[in-house]
Design a protein around this motif. Structure first.
Motif, short mmCIF file in Angstrom:
data_model
loop_
_atom_site.label_atom_id
_atom_site.label_comp_id
_atom_site.label_asym_id
_atom_site.label_seq_id
_atom_site.Cartn_x
_atom_site.Cartn_y
_atom_site.Cartn_z
N HIS A 30 37.06 42.20 -32.11
CA HIS A 30 36.28 42.87 -33.24
C HIS A 30 36.96 43.36 -34.50
N GLU A 51 35.34 41.96 -37.79
CA GLU A 51 34.24 42.99 -37.97
C GLU A 51 34.04 44.33 -38.30
N SER A 78 33.36 46.13 -42.15
CA SER A 78 32.66 47.28 -42.06
C SER A 78 33.43 48.49 -43.11
#
Length: 194
Positions: free
Chosen positions: A123, A126, A130
């Protein structure tokens, strides 16, 4: 002549108990307000500490363990940059918005979305994208709380850095566009064919 209402009579001729209640009520209101204000500030301060951040961002300190290896930890001036310096705004309203939106991170931690090294790394890209998107939206507000382009001594910078800093606004760039890996490692590139 019209008879006076209850509230009108009470206000004009308050009993001794009523008169005593006003200062006691005011004192109680003041004490509750002071306790609430102090409590609120303590919670905001504590939830902006590195110790608090590490509790969610890695039981094995996945995000925090790489931080000492980067330039925002080992600074030439001896200034120690904390998690909140980069990830939490200084101004009240943006700070409160960040605290509210951080609840999604608590949610993902509760679900175990990134509670192992493998899940965290899966993750990482990601999560990084963000954060970078948020920083672009605010024109790298947290960076600019310490780094003021208008105060930079371009003569003491490398020529390429000075050139970029002098025209970054004209180019539509912000700090995070060039300085993504000052505190955290680069996300791994996805394997070909995935």
């Amino acid at each position: 002549m019209r008879e006076q209402g209850f509230w009108s009579r009470l206000w004009r001729k308050p009993s001794a108990g009523w008169r005593l209640g006003i200062p006691l009520g005011g004192l109680l209101f003041f004490v509750l307000g002071a306790v609430g204000t102090v409590g609120f500030n303590v919670v905001i301060h504590e939830t902006s500490s590195d110790a608090f951040c590490v509790t969610c961002h890695g039981p094995s300190k996945f995000a925090a363990e790489e931080w000492p290896e980067h330039t925002h930890y080992n600074t030439a001036s001896g200034v120690l940059v904390t998690c909140a310096d980069c990830h939490v705004a200084k101004e009240f309203v943006p700070k409160m918005w960040r605290k509210i939106t951080a609840m999604k991170e608590v949610y993902y931690q509760t679900l175990g979305t990134y509670n192992t090294r493998e899940k965290f790394e899966a993750h990482r890209a990601e999560m990084a994208e963000s954060v970078w998107a948020e920083m672009r939206e605010t024109d790298s507000r947290e960076c600019r709380s310490c780094h003021k382009v208008e105060r930079m001594d371009f003569a003491r910078q490398k020529k390429s850095a000075a050139a970029m800093h002098q025209r970054m606004d004209k180019m539509g760039k912000t700090c995070i566009d060039c300085h993504k890996f000052l505190a955290h490692n680069r996300p791994a590139k996805p394997e070909q064919g995935e």
